[in-house]
Design a protein around this motif. Structure first.
Motif, PDB file in Angstrom:
ATOM      1  N   ARG A  25       0.841  -1.188   0.000  1.00 46.81           N
ATOM      2  CA  ARG A  25       0.000   0.000   0.000  1.00 46.81           C
ATOM      3  C   ARG A  25       0.878   1.240   0.000  1.00 46.81           C
ATOM      4  NH1 ARG A  25      -3.910   0.960   2.693  1.00 46.81           N
ATOM      5  NH2 ARG A  25      -3.534   3.174   2.974  1.00 46.81           N
ATOM      6  N   ASP A  26       0.280   2.333  -0.405  1.00 47.82           N
ATOM      7  CA  ASP A  26       0.980   3.612  -0.507  1.00 47.82           C
ATOM      8  C   ASP A  26       0.538   4.506   0.638  1.00 47.82           C
ATOM      9  OD1 ASP A  26       2.100   2.705  -2.923  1.00 47.82           O
ATOM     10  OD2 ASP A  26       0.345   3.400  -4.042  1.00 47.82           O
ATOM     11  N   GLY A  27       1.302   4.510   1.711  1.00 50.31           N
ATOM     12  CA  GLY A  27       1.048   5.409   2.821  1.00 50.31           C
ATOM     13  C   GLY A  27      -0.175   5.079   3.640  1.00 50.31           C
ATOM     14  N   ILE A  28      -0.433   5.935   4.637  1.00 46.62           N
ATOM     15  CA  ILE A  28      -1.564   5.810   5.552  1.00 46.62           C
ATOM     16  C   ILE A  28      -2.220   7.175   5.667  1.00 46.62           C
ATOM     17  CG2 ILE A  28      -2.266   5.313   7.929  1.00 46.62           C
ATOM     18  CD1 ILE A  28      -1.313   2.852   6.563  1.00 46.62           C
ATOM     19  N   SER A  29      -3.538   7.191   5.633  1.00 43.80           N
ATOM     20  CA  SER A  29      -4.249   8.453   5.809  1.00 43.80           C
ATOM     21  C   SER A  29      -5.134   8.373   7.045  1.00 43.80           C
ATOM     22  CB  SER A  29      -5.111   8.757   4.574  1.00 43.80           C
ATOM     23  OG  SER A  29      -6.292   7.981   4.586  1.00 43.80           O
ATOM     24  N   ASP A  30      -5.614   9.523   7.511  1.00 41.51           N
ATOM     25  CA  ASP A  30      -6.455   9.528   8.704  1.00 41.51           C
ATOM     26  C   ASP A  30      -7.851   8.987   8.424  1.00 41.51           C
ATOM     27  OD1 ASP A  30      -7.445  11.588   7.186  1.00 41.51           O
ATOM     28  OD2 ASP A  30      -6.979  13.179   8.624  1.00 41.51           O
ATOM     29  N   ALA A  31      -8.156   8.698   7.152  1.00 41.31           N
ATOM     30  CA  ALA A  31      -9.454   8.116   6.808  1.00 41.31           C
ATOM     31  C   ALA A  31      -9.423   6.593   6.826  1.00 41.31           C
ATOM     32  CB  ALA A  31      -9.890   8.593   5.414  1.00 41.31           C
ATOM     33  N   ASP A  32      -8.235   5.999   6.985  1.00 37.53           N
ATOM     34  CA  ASP A  32      -8.129   4.541   6.959  1.00 37.53           C
ATOM     35  C   ASP A  32      -8.625   3.936   8.263  1.00 37.53           C
ATOM     36  OD1 ASP A  32      -7.038   4.347   4.398  1.00 37.53           O
ATOM     37  OD2 ASP A  32      -5.009   4.704   5.132  1.00 37.53           O
ATOM     38  N   PRO A  33      -9.237   2.753   8.192  1.00 37.72           N
ATOM     39  CA  PRO A  33      -9.708   2.078   9.402  1.00 37.72           C
ATOM     40  C   PRO A  33      -8.537   1.484  10.175  1.00 37.72           C
ATOM     41  CG  PRO A  33     -10.004   0.650   7.516  1.00 37.72           C
ATOM     42  CD  PRO A  33      -9.508   1.971   6.967  1.00 37.72           C
ATOM     43  N   PRO A  34      -8.762   1.054  11.420  1.00 36.97           N
ATOM     44  CA  PRO A  34      -7.676   0.454  12.194  1.00 36.97           C
ATOM     45  C   PRO A  34      -7.318  -0.936  11.665  1.00 36.97           C
ATOM     46  CG  PRO A  34      -9.748   0.221  13.362  1.00 36.97           C
ATOM     47  CD  PRO A  34     -10.025   1.097  12.169  1.00 36.97           C
ATOM     48  N   VAL A  35      -6.129  -1.389  12.036  1.00 34.85           N
ATOM     49  CA  VAL A  35      -5.718  -2.752  11.755  1.00 34.85           C
ATOM     50  C   VAL A  35      -6.333  -3.635  12.833  1.00 34.85           C
ATOM     51  CG1 VAL A  35      -3.764  -4.313  11.468  1.00 34.85           C
ATOM     52  CG2 VAL A  35      -3.546  -1.911  10.808  1.00 34.85           C
ATOM     53  N   LEU A  36      -7.162  -4.586  12.439  1.00 30.51           N
ATOM     54  CA  LEU A  36      -7.875  -5.408  13.408  1.00 30.51           C
ATOM     55  C   LEU A  36      -7.149  -6.721  13.677  1.00 30.51           C
ATOM     56  CD1 LEU A  36     -11.576  -5.037  12.210  1.00 30.51           C
ATOM     57  CD2 LEU A  36     -10.310  -3.647  13.858  1.00 30.51           C
ATOM     58  N   PRO A  37      -7.288  -7.271  14.879  1.00 35.00           N
ATOM     59  CA  PRO A  37      -6.732  -8.594  15.149  1.00 35.00           C
ATOM     60  C   PRO A  37      -7.297  -9.626  14.169  1.00 35.00           C
ATOM     61  CG  PRO A  37      -7.460  -7.548  17.183  1.00 35.00           C
ATOM     62  CD  PRO A  37      -7.954  -6.687  16.060  1.00 35.00           C
ATOM     63  N   ASP A  38      -6.409 -10.493  13.654  1.00 38.15           N
ATOM     64  CA  ASP A  38      -6.866 -11.523  12.722  1.00 38.15           C
ATOM     65  C   ASP A  38      -6.178 -12.867  12.946  1.00 38.15           C
ATOM     66  OD1 ASP A  38      -4.324 -10.955  11.821  1.00 38.15           O
ATOM     67  OD2 ASP A  38      -4.941 -10.249   9.833  1.00 38.15           O
ATOM     68  N   GLY A  39      -5.357 -12.963  14.010  1.00 32.57           N
ATOM     69  CA  GLY A  39      -4.643 -14.202  14.281  1.00 32.57           C
ATOM     70  C   GLY A  39      -3.357 -14.346  13.494  1.00 32.57           C
ATOM     71  N   CYS A  40      -3.089 -13.420  12.587  1.00 27.76           N
ATOM     72  CA  CYS A  40      -1.919 -13.507  11.707  1.00 27.76           C
ATOM     73  C   CYS A  40      -0.752 -12.688  12.242  1.00 27.76           C
ATOM     74  CB  CYS A  40      -2.278 -13.004  10.306  1.00 27.76           C
ATOM     75  SG  CYS A  40      -3.616 -13.909   9.504  1.00 27.76           S
ATOM     76  N   MET A  41       0.420 -12.942  11.668  1.00 26.32           N
ATOM     77  CA  MET A  41       1.598 -12.104  11.865  1.00 26.32           C
ATOM     78  C   MET A  41       2.115 -11.729  10.486  1.00 26.32           C
ATOM     79  SD  MET A  41       3.475 -14.115  15.034  1.00 26.32           S
ATOM     80  CE  MET A  41       4.880 -12.996  15.066  1.00 26.32           C
ATOM     81  N   ASP A  42       2.761 -10.567  10.375  1.00 25.30           N
ATOM     82  CA  ASP A  42       3.216 -10.070   9.080  1.00 25.30           C
ATOM     83  C   ASP A  42       4.715  -9.789   9.083  1.00 25.30           C
ATOM     84  OD1 ASP A  42       0.596  -8.620   7.326  1.00 25.30           O
ATOM     85  OD2 ASP A  42       0.301  -9.489   9.294  1.00 25.30           O
ATOM     86  N   LEU A  43       5.364 -10.189   8.002  1.00 21.65           N
ATOM     87  CA  LEU A  43       6.717  -9.734   7.713  1.00 21.65           C
ATOM     88  C   LEU A  43       6.575  -8.477   6.876  1.00 21.65           C
ATOM     89  CD1 LEU A  43       9.813 -10.114   7.650  1.00 21.65           C
ATOM     90  CD2 LEU A  43       9.492 -11.533   5.606  1.00 21.65           C
TER      91      LEU A  43
END
Length: 243
Positions: A25-43
Motif C-alpha cells: 500500500r501507498d502510505g496511511i491516511s487519517d481516513a483509513d480504518p484500524p488494523v484489526l486482530p486476525d490471528g496472523c503475523m506479518d513480515l
C-alpha cells in the motif's frame, strides 16, 4: 448491501508460500480504518526497513503519514513462529525490527533478496520462500487447532479430539499464536462475522451465523477488539488494513 472498497493504494494477492498473502500500500491516511486482530503475523517492509508485526489482541492505528510505502507478507495463524523463527508470545501487540530478531547473517540474506527483487513485495515473498525451505512444516496440531476454531468448535471439544489437556493446549497456542486458544477463537469468529456483514448480511443474522449469543454479544466483541461498534466499523466502507 454494504459497498466495500479497499483503502486507496492497497493491493494484495495470494502468495506461492503456503496460505500467505502478499500485500502493499501507498502510505496511511487519517481516513483509513484500524488494523484489526486476525490471528496472523506479518513480515513487513516499511520505507526500506524490515520488521515483523506480532499478533494483535486490540486494534492498531498507525499514525497518518508515518510511511510512504509499505509491503507485507501476511502469514496465516501459527505460521510465523516456525517460518520466521520469531517468538509470537513476546511480540503480542508489538512491532519489532527484524534486525532485533535475526542474526546478522540471516538479515544480510534477507536484505539481499529484497535488493535483487523487482519490488519490495516480491522480495518479501522471496524471503518467505527462503525461510520455508529451511524450516519444518507447521505442526499438524497447530493446523488442526486453527481449522477447528475457524469452524466454531469449542476449546474443550478440540482438547478432547486431540486427547490433550487444556493447559498443554494453552502452551501450544501461546507459542504458535501469542495468546490462548479462546482468544484466537474469538478473533477468528469476529473476522468471520465482519466478512458476512461486509457481504450484506444483517447484524442480527450475522450474530447467529457466527456463533454469538445475540447481536449485543457480537457488538461487545467487535468493540473490545476494534474500539468501534460494528455499525461504525462497517460504515467506513473500507476493508481493514493489514500489518
Amino acid at each position: 448491501m454494504t459497498t466495500v472498497r479497499a483503502p486507496q493504494g492497497y493491493r494484495e494477492r495470494p502468495s506461492s508460500v503456503g496460505d500467505a498473502v502478499i500485500w502493499c500500500r501507498d502510505g496511511i491516511s487519517d481516513a483509513d480504518p484500524p488494523v484489526l486482530p486476525d490471528g496472523c503475523m506479518d513480515l513487513l517492509w516499511i520505507d526500506g526497513r524490515l520488521s515483523v508485526a506480532g499478533p494483535d489482541t486490540r486494534a492498531y492505528r498507525p499514525e497518518p503519514g508515518f510511511a510512504d510505502r509499505i509491503a507485507g507478507v501476511r502469514l496465516s495463524p501459527g505460521a510465523a513462529p516456525a517460518l520466521l523463527g520469531v517468538p509470537a508470545r513476546e511480540l503480542r501487540n508489538a512491532r519489532a525490527d527484524l534486525a532485533d530478531l535475526w542474526s546478522p547473517a540471516d538479515l544480510r540474506t534477507a536484505s539481499g533478496l529484497i535488493a535483487r527483487a523487482s519490488n519490495p513485495a516480491v522480495g518479501l515473498e522471496a524471503i518467505a520462500r527462503w525461510c520455508a525451505g529451511r524450516t519444518d512444516a507447521i505442526d499438524p496440531v497447530v493446523r488442526f487447532l486453527v481449522a477447528s476454531l475457524r469452524s466454531g468448535s469449542s476449546v474443550a471439544a478440540i482438547a478432547g479430539e486431540l486427547q490433550t489437556g487444556p493447559r498443554r493446549l494453552h502452551r501450544i497456542s501461546l507459542a504458535a499464536f501469542g495468546y490462548g486458544p479462546k482468544t484466537l477463537g474469538r478473533v477468528l469468529r469476529m473476522q468471520r462475522a465482519l466478512a458476512l456483514a461486509r457481504g450484506g448480511m444483517g447484524l442480527a443474522d450475522v450474530a447467529v451465523a457466527s456463533g454469538y449469543a445475540d447481536q449485543a454479544h457480537l457488538t461487545r466483541d467487535v468493540r473490545e477488539f476494534s474500539g468501534m461498534s460494528p455499525m461504525k466499523l462497517l460504515g467506513s466502507k473500507l476493508e481493514p488494513l493489514s500489518f
